[in-house]
Design an enzyme around this catalytic site. Structure first.
Site, PDB file in Angstrom:
ATOM      1  N   ARG A  13      -3.501  27.242  55.833  1.00 21.73           N
ATOM      2  CA  ARG A  13      -2.594  26.525  56.714  1.00 21.73           C
ATOM      3  C   ARG A  13      -1.241  27.372  56.801  1.00 21.73           C
ATOM      4  O   ARG A  13      -1.036  27.682  58.216  1.00 21.73           O
ATOM      5  CB  ARG A  13      -2.008  25.092  55.617  1.00 21.73           C
ATOM      6  CG  ARG A  13      -1.154  24.270  56.624  1.00 21.73           C
ATOM      7  CD  ARG A  13       0.217  24.523  56.777  1.00 21.73           C
ATOM      8  NE  ARG A  13       1.014  24.794  55.683  1.00 21.73           N
ATOM      9  CZ  ARG A  13       2.165  25.346  55.750  1.00 21.73           C
ATOM     10  NH1 ARG A  13       2.625  25.583  56.694  1.00 21.73           N
ATOM     11  NH2 ARG A  13       2.860  25.616  54.425  1.00 21.73           N
ATOM     12  N   ASP A  14      -0.463  27.863  55.972  1.00 15.19           N
ATOM     13  CA  ASP A  14       0.678  28.863  56.257  1.00 15.19           C
ATOM     14  C   ASP A  14       0.019  30.047  56.933  1.00 15.19           C
ATOM     15  O   ASP A  14       0.578  30.611  57.595  1.00 15.19           O
ATOM     16  CB  ASP A  14       1.425  29.197  55.043  1.00 15.19           C
ATOM     17  CG  ASP A  14       2.847  29.468  55.440  1.00 15.19           C
ATOM     18  OD1 ASP A  14       3.032  30.070  56.295  1.00 15.19           O
ATOM     19  OD2 ASP A  14       3.734  28.932  54.534  1.00 15.19           O
ATOM     20  N   HIS A  17      -0.140  30.823  60.553  1.00 14.88           N
ATOM     21  CA  HIS A  17       0.902  31.376  61.504  1.00 14.88           C
ATOM     22  C   HIS A  17       0.437  32.913  61.625  1.00 14.88           C
ATOM     23  O   HIS A  17       0.700  33.342  62.669  1.00 14.88           O
ATOM     24  CB  HIS A  17       2.061  31.209  60.673  1.00 14.88           C
ATOM     25  CG  HIS A  17       2.744  29.667  60.484  1.00 14.88           C
ATOM     26  ND1 HIS A  17       3.349  29.244  61.807  1.00 14.88           N
ATOM     27  CD2 HIS A  17       3.126  28.863  59.523  1.00 14.88           C
ATOM     28  CE1 HIS A  17       3.615  28.139  61.621  1.00 14.88           C
ATOM     29  NE2 HIS A  17       3.658  27.918  60.397  1.00 14.88           N
ATOM     30  N   SER A 167      11.180  28.255  52.761  1.00 16.28           N
ATOM     31  CA  SER A 167      10.685  28.677  54.272  1.00 16.28           C
ATOM     32  C   SER A 167      10.967  30.018  54.548  1.00 16.28           C
ATOM     33  O   SER A 167      10.161  30.602  55.105  1.00 16.28           O
ATOM     34  CB  SER A 167      10.917  27.569  55.153  1.00 16.28           C
ATOM     35  OG  SER A 167      10.917  26.344  54.777  1.00 16.28           O
ATOM     36  N   HIS A 194       7.311  26.380  46.701  1.00 18.61           N
ATOM     37  CA  HIS A 194       6.752  27.178  47.879  1.00 18.61           C
ATOM     38  C   HIS A 194       7.435  28.392  48.114  1.00 18.61           C
ATOM     39  O   HIS A 194       8.546  28.425  48.819  1.00 18.61           O
ATOM     40  CB  HIS A 194       6.525  26.221  49.134  1.00 18.61           C
ATOM     41  CG  HIS A 194       5.889  26.702  50.192  1.00 18.61           C
ATOM     42  ND1 HIS A 194       4.629  26.818  50.769  1.00 18.61           N
ATOM     43  CD2 HIS A 194       6.523  27.540  51.238  1.00 18.61           C
ATOM     44  CE1 HIS A 194       4.505  27.424  51.607  1.00 18.61           C
ATOM     45  NE2 HIS A 194       5.610  27.954  52.185  1.00 18.61           N
ATOM     46  N   HIS A 196       8.379  32.225  50.022  1.00 12.59           N
ATOM     47  CA  HIS A 196       8.026  33.357  50.738  1.00 12.59           C
ATOM     48  C   HIS A 196       8.719  34.616  50.345  1.00 12.59           C
ATOM     49  O   HIS A 196       9.307  34.690  49.621  1.00 12.59           O
ATOM     50  CB  HIS A 196       8.539  32.818  52.040  1.00 12.59           C
ATOM     51  CG  HIS A 196       7.582  32.155  53.243  1.00 12.59           C
ATOM     52  ND1 HIS A 196       6.680  32.600  53.913  1.00 12.59           N
ATOM     53  CD2 HIS A 196       7.394  30.726  53.158  1.00 12.59           C
ATOM     54  CE1 HIS A 196       6.027  31.351  54.329  1.00 12.59           C
ATOM     55  NE2 HIS A 196       6.714  30.455  53.789  1.00 12.59           N
ATOM     56  N   TYR A 285      16.594  31.139  61.332  1.00 15.04           N
ATOM     57  CA  TYR A 285      15.279  30.886  62.000  1.00 15.04           C
ATOM     58  C   TYR A 285      15.085  32.219  63.042  1.00 15.04           C
ATOM     59  O   TYR A 285      15.952  32.673  63.487  1.00 15.04           O
ATOM     60  CB  TYR A 285      15.452  29.601  62.935  1.00 15.04           C
ATOM     61  CG  TYR A 285      15.118  28.512  62.262  1.00 15.04           C
ATOM     62  CD1 TYR A 285      13.953  28.060  61.574  1.00 15.04           C
ATOM     63  CD2 TYR A 285      16.037  27.479  61.753  1.00 15.04           C
ATOM     64  CE1 TYR A 285      13.735  26.801  61.078  1.00 15.04           C
ATOM     65  CE2 TYR A 285      15.721  26.247  61.163  1.00 15.04           C
ATOM     66  CZ  TYR A 285      14.825  25.936  60.780  1.00 15.04           C
ATOM     67  OH  TYR A 285      14.511  24.702  60.267  1.00 15.04           O
TER      68      TYR A 285
END
Lengths: 337, 337
Positions: A13-14, A17, A167, A194, A196, A285
């Site tokens: 899923r991730d 990307h 994220s 979760h 990163h 972002y």
């Protein structure tokens, strides 16, 4: 530690990307079999942006949503299959369809200050009898106290597990400790984390989360995921074994799957480079990057200075028009010093 | 945190391993200038195995020891130049020569249970007026209490700073915490920490060491160093900035040096792969690997099982003959189960 930590794999899923959503059903089948055989508890398989994500806006996936989920379901013997759902991108109809295809876990994801929008979707997951998770993205953008308030909302909707989601890979170990420990003291739900790896803290932060009481952590083979990637499953499991943290995963099997199967599938290396490090550092972002570079050139300031100031302003996507003003401001300040 | 943490860069020394000791004087000059300009406090430049290391046994370096040190000294404006000295590989004569060439710091390195052999070399460094450091390698191989005993010896010889050196990248964050905090309580010297990234904890462990009282930490551009590399300087500095830990290094300058200069110089990517992860996991020397693979094939057992058992036996280099016995033992056990 005697409590068994649940491992939620996000390779499919991730990791979508990192492969521009182009996994084939053959690749999905192979990775699912390896992950399932290694003992991973939950395997998440959806477009990188969740149900309904395959679009011109977010990128078209190679295979249909149905084929992605069906292939994963058909290739597990023990693991539960999860789907990601961002209200607004995906709908309750998408969720019902995923459930019909055999998905048993749903992770309802919102920006960390917008838990309100998850109510109907969480309730829908519960009414389908799914393991229903609240997923608070960009968690570095809320203070621990504000993040707890949002988690309380998800708890009130019935979420059984609530995640602190880093994220942008922007949380330090202390940041994780504060958030997870506050959740542990104040929520009756299970807690997830979760990671990163933008600041190279993916594994370390996951360990801190476990030590503070997290029940579930996410990871992926060789870190396959957006930006600098997630916590690498094989590295996380190695550290958990060394620290005698209990779980169901076979280290050697995930080491082999990462090295022999995942890495050769990568279209670009998932690693920390200047760009992903900067995103973790500023917590902004990636959509701001291009604008910052252009404005930096025009006004003669380092685009990284612009990103840092935007980070401090807690901008979210869509505020790219702030950038010109910031660049002008910085240029003026630089002249004065 | 108001105390300024001293950054000891090891790009030119531990990084020598990753380039098979083949840095040219031009590369050394360029890296030195960039590191010095970025504000790094100490730049270590020697063969990967220290003074006198250039040999058929340890690998011949491209440039002479004198040229490596001289080039580094000639290209610093502010940083102090350090050399590494492993008693037995290098001698006091080597140290005097390095001092004559302009080295101001010496790090006297021994296996973590053999501090005794450092006495004369530490005293020689002090008598030359150098900043003299004791460097306890493979620190995971001693209990925190035993490591402290060894550090106490180095303290008694006059070492001004004593390092916990995680040569195999085998320490967890808790392991680092225990060792550094014990040093802090019981030593009057400054304390240092040297990380490797085999378990992807290089930056995290360095931060834990600082939080427990370390005064100096090692790092290198893009992690350039043996095995999975060291703590990457640009990542460490980013995290230190975020956590408001004080130091002298300019983040953007080291980000640019890592990306634009260091990475293009690499002959192989410095990263965590199955092999380096396994070394961190088992904490054994790489010299065992080939033997384990051969014996694994002969006796039909996973070579990683052999490495794990060797790790538990605390073997040091030179005990490769244990491997056959272990392989036979494992084969027998596998038949019984």
């Amino acid at each position: 530690m005697t409590k068994k930590i649940i491992i939620n794999d996000v390779t499919l899923r991730d990791g979508m990307h990192a492969i521009s959503h182009q996994y084939s059903v053959e690749q999905i089948a192979e990775l699912t079999q390896l992950l399932d055989d290694s003992g991973v508890d939950i395997i998440e398989a959806t477009h990188g942006d969740g149900l309904g994500g395959s679009s011109l806006q977010f990128g078209l996936s190679k295979e249909s949503e149905d084929d992605i989920i069906r292939t994963t379901v058909e290739n597990v013997k023990n693991a539960k299959v999860a789907v990601l759902l961002l209200p607004g991108v995906g709908t309750i109809d998408h969720l019902k369809n995923a459930h019909n295809l055999g998905a048993k876990v749903v992770r309802v994801a919102t920006h960390c200050t917008e838990a309100d929008v998850s109510e109907q979707h969480i309730k829908a997951g519960l009414s389908l009898g799914m393991d229903t998770v609240g997923f608070l993205m960009m968690s570095h953008r809320a203070t621990p106290e504000n993040l707890l308030e949002q988690a309380k909302k998800m708890e009130s909707y019935g979420a059984e597990t609530i995640y602190v989601v880093d994220s942008a890979g922007a949380l330090s170990m202390d940041d994780v400790r504060q958030r997870v420990s506050l959740f542990k003291e104040n929520l009756s739900t299970k807690i997830g984390f979760h990671a990163h790896n933008n600041l190279s803290l993916g594994v370390a932060n996951s360990i801190v989360a476990i030590q503070e009481g997290a029940d579930r952590v996410d990871a992926s083979l060789a870190g396959m995921g957006a930006g600098a990637g997630n916590a690498a499953l094989e590295q996380l499991v190695a550290v958990m074994n060394k620290m005698e943290i209990s779980h169901n995963v076979d280290l050697f099997k995930v080491m082999d799957a990462a090295e022999n199967v995942m890495k050769p599938m990568m279209v670009r290396p998932v690693q920390i480079d200047r760009l992903s490090l900067m995103l973790g550092y500023t917590g902004v972002y990636s959509s701001f990057l291009l604008f910052a570079e252009r404005a930096g050139k025009e006004y003669g300031v380092d685009p990284r200075e612009i990103l840092m100031r935007i980070g401090k302003m807690n901008a979210v996507g869509g505020q790219e028009d702030w950038i010109i003003g910031i660049a002008q401001e910085l240029a003026k300040e630089n002249q004065m010093t």
